[in-house]
Write an enzyme that holds these catalytic residues in place. Structure first.
Site, short mmCIF file in Angstrom:
data_model
loop_
_atom_site.label_atom_id
_atom_site.label_comp_id
_atom_site.label_asym_id
_atom_site.label_seq_id
_atom_site.Cartn_x
_atom_site.Cartn_y
_atom_site.Cartn_z
N SER A 1 8.06 -4.50 -7.02
CA SER A 1 9.01 -3.61 -6.33
C SER A 1 8.35 -2.32 -5.85
O SER A 1 8.95 -1.25 -5.85
CB SER A 1 10.17 -3.28 -7.26
N GLY A 2 7.06 -2.41 -5.42
CA GLY A 2 6.45 -1.30 -4.69
C GLY A 2 6.87 -1.39 -3.23
O GLY A 2 7.77 -2.16 -2.87
N LYS B 1 8.11 -6.09 -13.00
CA LYS B 1 7.67 -6.07 -14.40
C LYS B 1 8.50 -5.14 -15.29
O LYS B 1 8.86 -5.49 -16.39
CB LYS B 1 6.20 -5.65 -14.45
N ALA C 1 2.30 7.67 -4.05
CA ALA C 1 1.50 8.00 -2.86
C ALA C 1 1.99 9.30 -2.26
O ALA C 1 3.17 9.47 -2.00
CB ALA C 1 1.58 6.87 -1.85
N GLY D 1 -0.18 11.42 0.24
CA GLY D 1 -0.76 11.87 1.51
C GLY D 1 0.02 11.47 2.73
O GLY D 1 0.49 12.32 3.50
N ARG E 1 -13.98 7.01 2.74
CA ARG E 1 -13.87 7.25 1.30
C ARG E 1 -15.11 6.87 0.51
O ARG E 1 -15.54 7.61 -0.37
CB ARG E 1 -12.68 6.47 0.75
N SER F 1 -2.62 1.92 3.49
CA SER F 1 -2.03 1.03 2.51
C SER F 1 -0.51 1.03 2.63
O SER F 1 0.12 -0.04 2.67
CB SER F 1 -2.44 1.44 1.09
N LEU F 2 0.08 2.21 2.71
CA LEU F 2 1.54 2.25 2.90
C LEU F 2 1.89 1.54 4.21
O LEU F 2 2.93 0.88 4.32
CB LEU F 2 2.04 3.70 2.93
C1 LIG Z 1 -1.69 8.28 -6.75
C2 LIG Z 1 -1.77 7.42 -5.52
C3 LIG Z 1 -1.71 8.00 -4.26
C4 LIG Z 1 -1.78 7.20 -3.12
N1 LIG Z 1 -1.65 7.78 -1.87
C5 LIG Z 1 -1.59 6.97 -0.78
C6 LIG Z 1 -1.29 7.52 0.52
O1 LIG Z 1 -1.09 8.72 0.66
N2 LIG Z 1 -1.23 6.67 1.57
C7 LIG Z 1 -1.43 5.32 1.45
O2 LIG Z 1 -1.34 4.59 2.44
N3 LIG Z 1 -1.69 4.78 0.23
C8 LIG Z 1 -1.77 5.57 -0.86
N4 LIG Z 1 -2.00 5.02 -2.09
C9 LIG Z 1 -2.16 3.57 -2.19
C10 LIG Z 1 -0.82 2.91 -2.04
O3 LIG Z 1 0.20 3.73 -2.51
C11 LIG Z 1 -0.78 1.60 -2.83
O4 LIG Z 1 -1.92 0.86 -2.64
C12 LIG Z 1 0.39 0.78 -2.32
O5 LIG Z 1 1.55 1.56 -2.31
C13 LIG Z 1 0.54 -0.46 -3.16
O6 LIG Z 1 1.81 -1.01 -2.88
P1 LIG Z 1 2.17 -2.42 -3.44
O7 LIG Z 1 3.57 -2.68 -3.06
O8 LIG Z 1 1.15 -3.40 -3.03
O9 LIG Z 1 2.00 -2.27 -5.03
P2 LIG Z 1 2.67 -1.24 -6.10
O10 LIG Z 1 3.32 -0.10 -5.42
O11 LIG Z 1 1.61 -0.98 -7.06
O12 LIG Z 1 3.79 -2.15 -6.71
C14 LIG Z 1 3.47 -3.30 -7.48
C15 LIG Z 1 4.74 -3.75 -8.18
O13 LIG Z 1 4.50 -4.98 -8.83
C16 LIG Z 1 4.97 -4.92 -10.19
N5 LIG Z 1 4.20 -5.86 -10.98
C17 LIG Z 1 2.90 -5.82 -11.36
N6 LIG Z 1 2.57 -6.91 -12.05
C18 LIG Z 1 3.69 -7.69 -12.13
C19 LIG Z 1 4.00 -8.93 -12.73
N7 LIG Z 1 3.09 -9.63 -13.43
N8 LIG Z 1 5.26 -9.41 -12.62
C20 LIG Z 1 6.22 -8.72 -11.95
N9 LIG Z 1 5.98 -7.54 -11.34
C21 LIG Z 1 4.73 -7.03 -11.42
C22 LIG Z 1 4.78 -3.45 -10.55
O14 LIG Z 1 5.56 -3.08 -11.65
C23 LIG Z 1 5.21 -2.78 -9.24
O15 LIG Z 1 6.62 -2.69 -9.16
C24 LIG Z 1 -1.94 5.80 -3.25
C25 LIG Z 1 -2.00 5.22 -4.52
C26 LIG Z 1 -1.91 6.01 -5.65
C27 LIG Z 1 -1.98 5.37 -6.99
#
Ligand SMILES: Cc1cc2nc3c(=O)[nH]c(=O)nc-3n(C[C@H](O)[C@H](O)[C@H](O)COP(=O)(O)OP(=O)(O)OC[C@H]3O[C@@H](n4cnc5c(N)ncnc54)[C@H](O)[C@@H]3O)c2cc1C
Length: 401
Positions: free
Chosen positions: A14-15, A37, A48, A50, A273, A380-381
């Site tokens: 749920s990201g 999870k 995130a 920036g 980076r 990434s966003l």
């Molecule tokens: C501090 C920080 C700042 C950042 N700043 C930026 C920015 O400014 N701009 C940018 O573009 N990117 C930025 N990033 C990177 C970006 O935010 C992330 O890479 C991106 O949001 C990841 O999104 P996602 O949906 O793939 O995963 P996540 O947002 O990590 O979500 C993953 C989800 O999966 C769930 N999950 C994990 N394992 C399981 C499982 N086994 N079963 C069920 N659910 C599970 C987690 O609980 C979570 O809900 C930043 C990252 C961080 C940590």
């Protein structure tokens, strides 16, 4: 054991990417379950700060954006995925606005910053809580629809069945099997677990442990660049409360520069980076770094060069955090050192975000190819939104065909 269920589309995570996929699949008419999870709010995306890249500047274009991505990836990214990423960026921004995200504006347009590796000002922001604003809008949209939320569901296995996939989750009540015609894996990266193993700091949420990738690989999915992990050049090094905090790259967009122990600039602070992180490692190795009060390596980030107006509009959260720790970044430079941040590679996907397993899609940090071996900030966003939408739509269409 809780009762099993059956859905058109099962989204795992749920990201930003999972939420975008769930919203897109529901809008395409699918019966969607969103399993995650822990709570729906727990993810990296919400941390995130920036911003998110999209070519809106008069001197910019999706092609220039794509060139910047390819160059920053050292030509390791998949050009076809990159073209989709950058050409759909403006419409992804408008989609987020339609769902309620209010990007910071200035002089009648978006306030655009330049991020590391970019040749143009292209980074849209919502103050310095961009990920929070995006996930909140997406989550509220999903919650207002008919989709099913399954918090505290940790994916444990995935196997093919006659009409789709059987996913088994660990829940507080025991194992919960679910069948879905299609599955969208959006479970993020593994940098929290990786940092713990290495004894290092990480910017990541504790749920970033990567087991969903392992489960997909066990089911036969292909991956790429999984060894390429990214260090954020500017982890907070001091005060102790800020260790592991990612100092937004926008500090450098708005004028902060990296300085060594002698107060000299030793690298292009807005380089890609990997180059900036390596320059910091090298400077410390040469003995030109400084030490934090608790003996950790660091260099200076001279944040006093940021104009007060820019800081108040684009860095209010960062200022609040540091001032709360007794340091005002506009009055004195801060200590920084690279910190484990992002999984560049992941599951191989095609233009619809489908993995090499039929009916299994992947989007966000769990997927590989869009950034090659070195991601640019702000993409990434964007990837979460562009490929989350694509994954959700394609998964819904396939499930309902
Ligand atoms: C501090 C920080 C700042 C950042 N700043 C930026 C920015 O400014 N701009 C940018 O573009 N990117 C930025 N990033 C990177 C970006 O935010 C992330 O890479 C991106 O949001 C990841 O999104 P996602 O949906 O793939 O995963 P996540 O947002 O990590 O979500 C993953 C989800 O999966 C769930 N999950 C994990 N394992 C399981 C499982 N086994 N079963 C069920 N659910 C599970 C987690 O609980 C979570 O809900 C930043 C990252 C961080 C940590």
């Amino acid at each position: 054991m809780p009762g099993s269920g059956s859905f058109d589309v099962l989204v795992v995570g749920s990201g930003a990417s999972g939420l975008a996929a769930a919203v897109a699949a529901a809008r395409a008419g699918a019966d969607v379950a969103l399993a995650t999870k822990t709570t729906l709010q727990a993810c990296n995306s919400a941390k995130a700060q920036g911003g998110i890249q999209a070519a809106f500047g008069d001197d910019d274009s999706p092609e220039i954006h794509a060139d910047d991505v390819m160059r920053s990836s050292h030509d390791t990214a998949n050009p076809h995925l990159v073209e989709i990423l950058t050409s759909e960026a403006p419409s992804a921004i408008h989609w987020l606005e339609e769902l309620g995200v209010e990007f910071t504006r200035q002089n009648g347009g978006y306030r655009l910053a330049r991020c590391g590796g970019a040749t143009r000002h292209r980074l849209l922001q919502v103050g310095d809580r961009t990920g929070h604003a995006i996930t909140k809008a997406l989550r509220e949209t999903f919650e207002s629809g008919p989709g099913t939320e399954l918090p505290h569901h940790a994916l444990r296995s995935l196997e093919p069945v006659a009409n789709g996939w059987l996913a088994t989750f660990e829940t507080r009540e025991g194992l919960h099997p679910l069948v879905a015609s299609t599955v969208v894996l959006a479970a993020g990266g593994r940098c929290f677990a990786e940092a713990r193993t290495l004894g290092e700091l990480s910017t990541n949420h504790p749920n970033a442990t990567g087991e969903a990738t392992r489960i997909a690989l066990d089911a036969g999915a292909e991956s790429r660049d999984l060894d390429a992990l990214q260090y954020h050049p500017n982890g907070g090094a001091w005060p102790a409360t800020m260790q592991g905090y990612s100092i937004p790259e926008t500090t450098r967009s708005y004028g902060a520069v990296l300085l060594n122990a002698d107060g000299e600039e030793f690298t292009d602070s807005l380089g890609p980076r990997d180059a900036v992180s390596q320059a910091i490692f090298d400077e410390v190795e040469k003995g030109k770094g400084v030490s934090t009060p608790d003996g950790r390596p660091a260099v200076w980030l001279d944040t006093t060069r940021i104009a007060r107006d820019d800081a108040e509009i684009s860095l209010p959260y960062m200022l609040r955090r540091y001032r709360g720790g007794g340091i005002d970044p506009l009055e004195e430079p801060i200590l920084t050192y690279p910190v484990l941040h992002y999984q560049n590679g992941g599951l191989v996907i095609d233009e619809h975000a489908e993995t090499t397993l039929e009916g299994v899609y992947a989007c966000g940090e769990i997927a590989g190819g869009t950034h090659g071996r070195n991601r640019m900030m702000g993409n990434s966003l964007l990837e979460c939104t562009v490929f989350g939408r694509r994954a959700g739509k394609a998964a819904a269409e396939r499930a309902r065909a």
